[in-house]
Design an enzyme around this catalytic site. Structure first.
Site, mmCIF file in Angstrom:
data_model
loop_
_atom_site.group_PDB
_atom_site.id
_atom_site.type_symbol
_atom_site.label_atom_id
_atom_site.label_comp_id
_atom_site.label_asym_id
_atom_site.label_seq_id
_atom_site.Cartn_x
_atom_site.Cartn_y
_atom_site.Cartn_z
ATOM 1 N N GLU A 41 0.841 -1.204 0.000
ATOM 2 C CA GLU A 41 0.000 0.000 0.000
ATOM 3 C C GLU A 41 0.871 1.246 0.000
ATOM 4 O O GLU A 41 2.012 1.224 0.434
ATOM 5 C CB GLU A 41 -0.886 0.011 1.261
ATOM 6 C CG GLU A 41 -2.316 -0.442 1.004
ATOM 7 C CD GLU A 41 -3.165 0.597 0.285
ATOM 8 O OE1 GLU A 41 -2.646 1.360 -0.546
ATOM 9 O OE2 GLU A 41 -4.381 0.619 0.561
ATOM 10 N N ASP A 68 -3.946 5.157 6.638
ATOM 11 C CA ASP A 68 -4.457 6.352 7.298
ATOM 12 C C ASP A 68 -5.304 5.896 8.497
ATOM 13 O O ASP A 68 -4.786 5.647 9.571
ATOM 14 C CB ASP A 68 -5.241 7.154 6.249
ATOM 15 C CG ASP A 68 -5.748 8.495 6.730
ATOM 16 O OD1 ASP A 68 -5.275 8.973 7.761
ATOM 17 O OD2 ASP A 68 -6.624 9.076 6.068
ATOM 18 N N PHE A 82 -2.240 15.937 4.907
ATOM 19 C CA PHE A 82 -2.505 15.397 3.572
ATOM 20 C C PHE A 82 -1.234 15.415 2.720
ATOM 21 O O PHE A 82 -0.537 16.423 2.647
ATOM 22 C CB PHE A 82 -3.618 16.179 2.880
ATOM 23 C CG PHE A 82 -4.107 15.477 1.660
ATOM 24 C CD1 PHE A 82 -4.952 14.384 1.772
ATOM 25 C CD2 PHE A 82 -3.679 15.874 0.401
ATOM 26 C CE1 PHE A 82 -5.371 13.693 0.643
ATOM 27 C CE2 PHE A 82 -4.101 15.192 -0.738
ATOM 28 C CZ PHE A 82 -4.947 14.098 -0.612
HETATM 29 P P1 IMP Z 1 -7.544 4.323 5.169
HETATM 30 O O1 IMP Z 1 -8.484 3.260 4.724
HETATM 31 O O2 IMP Z 1 -8.239 5.388 5.956
HETATM 32 O O3 IMP Z 1 -6.335 3.792 5.914
HETATM 33 O O4 IMP Z 1 -7.052 5.096 3.889
HETATM 34 C C1 IMP Z 1 -6.303 4.516 2.948
HETATM 35 C C2 IMP Z 1 -6.405 5.240 1.619
HETATM 36 O O5 IMP Z 1 -6.778 6.629 1.730
HETATM 37 C C3 IMP Z 1 -5.052 5.245 0.980
HETATM 38 O O6 IMP Z 1 -4.812 4.052 0.264
HETATM 39 C C4 IMP Z 1 -5.093 6.472 0.110
HETATM 40 O O7 IMP Z 1 -5.654 6.148 -1.136
HETATM 41 C C5 IMP Z 1 -6.008 7.423 0.848
HETATM 42 N N1 IMP Z 1 -5.220 8.424 1.622
HETATM 43 C C6 IMP Z 1 -5.105 8.493 2.956
HETATM 44 N N2 IMP Z 1 -4.330 9.520 3.333
HETATM 45 C C7 IMP Z 1 -3.935 10.116 2.177
HETATM 46 C C8 IMP Z 1 -3.092 11.270 1.896
HETATM 47 O O8 IMP Z 1 -2.532 11.956 2.777
HETATM 48 N N3 IMP Z 1 -2.914 11.570 0.583
HETATM 49 C C9 IMP Z 1 -3.482 10.854 -0.432
HETATM 50 N N4 IMP Z 1 -4.269 9.790 -0.211
HETATM 51 C C10 IMP Z 1 -4.496 9.424 1.080
HETATM 52 MG MG MG Z 2 -3.976 3.354 -1.465
#
Ligand code: IMP
Ligand code: MG
Length: 177
Positions: free
Chosen positions: A102, A106, A155
Site C-alpha cells: 500500500e 491512514d 494530507f
Molecule cells: P484508510 O483506509 O483510511 O487507511 O485510507 C487509505 C487510503 O486513503 C489510501 O490508500 C489512500 O488512497 C487514501 N489516503 C489516505 N491519506 C492520504 C493522503 O494523505 N494523501 C493521499 N491519499 C491518502
Molecule cells: Mg492506497
C-alpha cells in the site's frame, strides 16, 4: 523550500526522492531476509501503490510474483456506511506468503478490510507493507509489518499519492502547506 501548486492547493516537499529510494532499499533488504525460502506473492493496491510497488519489487532477490488489485468503495444504500469490494485477484493465494503493498495507511480501514478479505483464501501468511503510516489517524489495532515512514496526520501527495487524481507523478512526497 520547494513547493508545488496542485489545483487550488500549495504543497511543500516533506520526503525527498532520495530518502524514499534509500528507505525502499532497506525495506527490500528486510523482506529478502524475512521471506527467504518462500516464494511470495506481492499484491499491489492500485492506484496509489504502483510506484512504490515497482521500486520495492525490483529490490526482491528471490523468486516472487506480483499482482494488482483495486479496492472499490461505494456508499451503501442503507445506513451501513461505505461498502468495499476487492477486484482483480485471479491467482490462488492458498498456502502462499502474501505481501500487500500500500502507499499509505491512514485510518486503517482499508488495511483491515484487505487483510480479512485475502485471508479468506487461506494463505500461509499475510504481511503488510506500506510506504507511509499515519499513526495518529489509525482507528484499528492493525499490524503493519513493513513501514517506510511514519508521518503526521497531514494530507500528502506525490510518488503515487494523489490529490483529486493529480500529483502522482511527483518524485518527492509533498505535504499540504
Ligand atoms: P484508510 O483506509 O483510511 O487507511 O485510507 C487509505 C487510503 O486513503 C489510501 O490508500 C489512500 O488512497 C487514501 N489516503 C489516505 N491519506 C492520504 C493522503 O494523505 N494523501 C493521499 N491519499 C491518502
Ligand atoms: Mg492506497
Amino acid at each position: 523550500m520547494e513547493s508545488v501548486i496542485i489545483k487550488d492547493k500549495k504543497f511543500e516537499v516533506s520526503i525527498t526522492a532520495s530518502a524514499i529510494s534509500q528507505r525502499v532499499k532497506e525495506l527490500g533488504a528486510k523482506l529478502n531476509e524475512d521471506l527467504k525460502n518462500t516464494r511470495p506473492i506481492f499484491v499491489s493496491v492500485l492506484n496509489g501503490s504502483f510506484l512504490f510497488a515497482a521500486d520495492l519489487f525490483r529490490e526482491i532477490k528471490m523468486d516472487a510474483e506480483i499482482t494488482f488489485i483495486r479496492v472499490s468503495s461505494y456508499e451503501g444504500t442503507q445506513s451501513t456506511g461505505s461498502v468495499k469490494s476487492v477486484v482483480g485477484i485471479k491467482e490462488s493465494l492458498e498456502g502462499r506468503t502474501v505481501v500487500i503493498i500500500e502507499d499509505i495507511v491512514d485510518t486503517g480501514d482499508t488495511a483491515v478490510y484487505l487483510i480479512n478479505e485475502l485471508k479468506k483464501q487461506n494463505p500461509k501468511q499475510v504481511l503488510f507493507a506500506s510506504l507511509l503510516l499515519k499513526p495518529d489517524a489509525l482507528k484499528h489495532p492493525v499490524k503493519i509489518d513493513y513501514v517506510g515512514f511514519e508521518v503526521p496526520n497531514d494530507f500528502l501527495v506525490g510518488y503515487g499519492l494523489d490529490y483529486d487524481g493529480l500529483g502522482r507523478n511527483l518524485k518527492d512526497i509533498y505535504t499540504l502547506a
